[in-house]
Design a protein around this motif. Structure first.
Motif, PDB file in Angstrom:
ATOM      1  N   ARG A   1      54.504  63.519  41.721  1.00 37.61           N
ATOM      2  CA  ARG A   1      53.437  62.920  40.916  1.00 37.61           C
ATOM      3  C   ARG A   1      54.021  62.341  39.632  1.00 37.61           C
ATOM      4  N   GLU A   2      53.350  61.321  39.123  1.00 38.41           N
ATOM      5  CA  GLU A   2      53.812  60.669  37.898  1.00 38.41           C
ATOM      6  C   GLU A   2      53.545  61.505  36.653  1.00 38.41           C
ATOM      7  N   CYS A   3      52.441  62.239  36.645  1.00 40.10           N
ATOM      8  CA  CYS A   3      52.058  62.961  35.431  1.00 40.10           C
ATOM      9  C   CYS A   3      52.602  64.391  35.446  1.00 40.10           C
ATOM     10  N   CYS A   4      52.487  65.041  34.311  1.00 45.76           N
ATOM     11  CA  CYS A   4      52.968  66.406  34.154  1.00 45.76           C
ATOM     12  C   CYS A   4      52.147  67.369  35.001  1.00 45.76           C
ATOM     13  N   TYR A   5      52.755  68.453  35.379  1.00 50.96           N
ATOM     14  CA  TYR A   5      52.148  69.473  36.223  1.00 50.96           C
ATOM     15  C   TYR A   5      50.821  69.962  35.654  1.00 50.96           C
ATOM     16  N   GLU A   6      50.779  70.208  34.359  1.00 55.47           N
ATOM     17  CA  GLU A   6      49.576  70.777  33.738  1.00 55.47           C
ATOM     18  C   GLU A   6      48.368  69.854  33.824  1.00 55.47           C
ATOM     19  N   ASP A   7      48.588  68.560  34.080  1.00 55.41           N
ATOM     20  CA  ASP A   7      47.496  67.591  34.159  1.00 55.41           C
ATOM     21  C   ASP A   7      46.970  67.396  35.581  1.00 55.41           C
ATOM     22  N   LEU A   8      47.500  68.145  36.547  1.00 59.56           N
ATOM     23  CA  LEU A   8      47.130  67.980  37.954  1.00 59.56           C
ATOM     24  C   LEU A   8      45.923  68.835  38.328  1.00 59.56           C
ATOM     25  N   THR A   9      45.247  68.429  39.410  1.00 59.18           N
ATOM     26  CA  THR A   9      44.180  69.265  39.974  1.00 59.18           C
ATOM     27  C   THR A   9      44.839  70.443  40.687  1.00 59.18           C
ATOM     28  N   GLU A  10      44.049  71.445  41.040  1.00 57.21           N
ATOM     29  CA  GLU A  10      44.599  72.621  41.733  1.00 57.21           C
ATOM     30  C   GLU A  10      45.237  72.231  43.063  1.00 57.21           C
ATOM     31  N   GLU A  11      44.632  71.294  43.776  1.00 53.39           N
ATOM     32  CA  GLU A  11      45.182  70.833  45.048  1.00 53.39           C
ATOM     33  C   GLU A  11      46.526  70.132  44.843  1.00 53.39           C
ATOM     34  N   GLU A  12      46.589  69.281  43.823  1.00 56.30           N
ATOM     35  CA  GLU A  12      47.840  68.580  43.513  1.00 56.30           C
ATOM     36  C   GLU A  12      48.915  69.568  43.058  1.00 56.30           C
ATOM     37  N   LYS A  13      48.516  70.587  42.293  1.00 56.73           N
ATOM     38  CA  LYS A  13      49.475  71.608  41.847  1.00 56.73           C
ATOM     39  C   LYS A  13      50.078  72.341  43.034  1.00 56.73           C
ATOM     40  N   ALA A  14      49.256  72.649  44.025  1.00 55.49           N
ATOM     41  CA  ALA A  14      49.762  73.350  45.213  1.00 55.49           C
ATOM     42  C   ALA A  14      50.817  72.502  45.918  1.00 55.49           C
ATOM     43  N   GLU A  15      50.566  71.212  46.009  1.00 54.64           N
ATOM     44  CA  GLU A  15      51.531  70.300  46.633  1.00 54.64           C
ATOM     45  C   GLU A  15      52.816  70.217  45.808  1.00 54.64           C
ATOM     46  N   GLU A  16      52.660  70.065  44.496  1.00 54.23           N
ATOM     47  CA  GLU A  16      53.830  69.966  43.623  1.00 54.23           C
ATOM     48  C   GLU A  16      54.621  71.265  43.579  1.00 54.23           C
TER      49      GLU A  16
END
Length: 170
Positions: free
Chosen positions: A67-82
């Motif tokens: 993802r382009e943005c920082c981890y803390e700015d992601l949704t829970e679903e995006e965080k799981a992927e990252e």
């Protein structure tokens, strides 16, 4: 050959990454190999990529997040992927240390992975246990857990000043 150190730059002040990169550049200009692995910064932190193209420098930068943005700015679903991508980065870091792939390794914001619950103190300790005396390691992040102290030679804490030059609007 003198024993290389394991260092930590921590605290809530700015400049931890800049300090680590500055040290790694100094080492690279001395003909040593450098690997920088950045965590939690997203793919948009490309301001250092030019260093990989400088002639006569053995300098490599790795980011495993997609993802382009920082981890803390992601949704829970995006965080799981990252998180899966970040774990790949941690496995790569372990491999670099075990195989002694470089002289100087920067694990930028690895301590932040503790705050996010992505890795445990034991996970970081496991990486550091494999460090050879010929490799220098620098880790950055806000919080330093005391449980890692046996694996670290130098801890530098950068704290926020009332007015920081990078924050000045003048």
């Amino acid at each position: 050959m003198e024993k290389e150190l394991t260092e930590v730059y921590c605290g809530n002040g700015k400049g931890k990454t800049a300090l680590a990169i500055g040290q790694s550049l100094r080492v690279a200009t001395q003909g040593k190999s450098v690997i920088v692995i950045q965590f939690l910064k997203g793919r948009d932190q490309r301001s250092l990529d030019f260093l990989q193209d400088v002639d006569n420098l053995d300098f490599k930068i790795f980011r495993f997040e997609k993802r382009e943005c920082c981890y803390e700015d992601l949704t829970e679903e995006e965080k799981a992927e990252e998180k899966s991508n970040i774990l790949n980065g941690l496995n790569f870091a372990r491999k670099v240390v075990v195989t002694q792939e470089c002289d100087f390794l920067v694990l930028d914001e690895i301590l932040g992975l503790l705050d996010c619950g992505i890795i445990t103190v034991e996970g970081i300790a496991d990486i550091l246990k494999h460090k050879d005396e010929s490799m220098h390691i620098v880790m950055t992040g806000w919080n330093f857990p005391e449980e890692l102290r046996p694996y670290v030679d130098v801890i530098t804490t950068l704290n926020t000043e009332e007015v920081h030059p990078l924050d000045a609007n003048e």
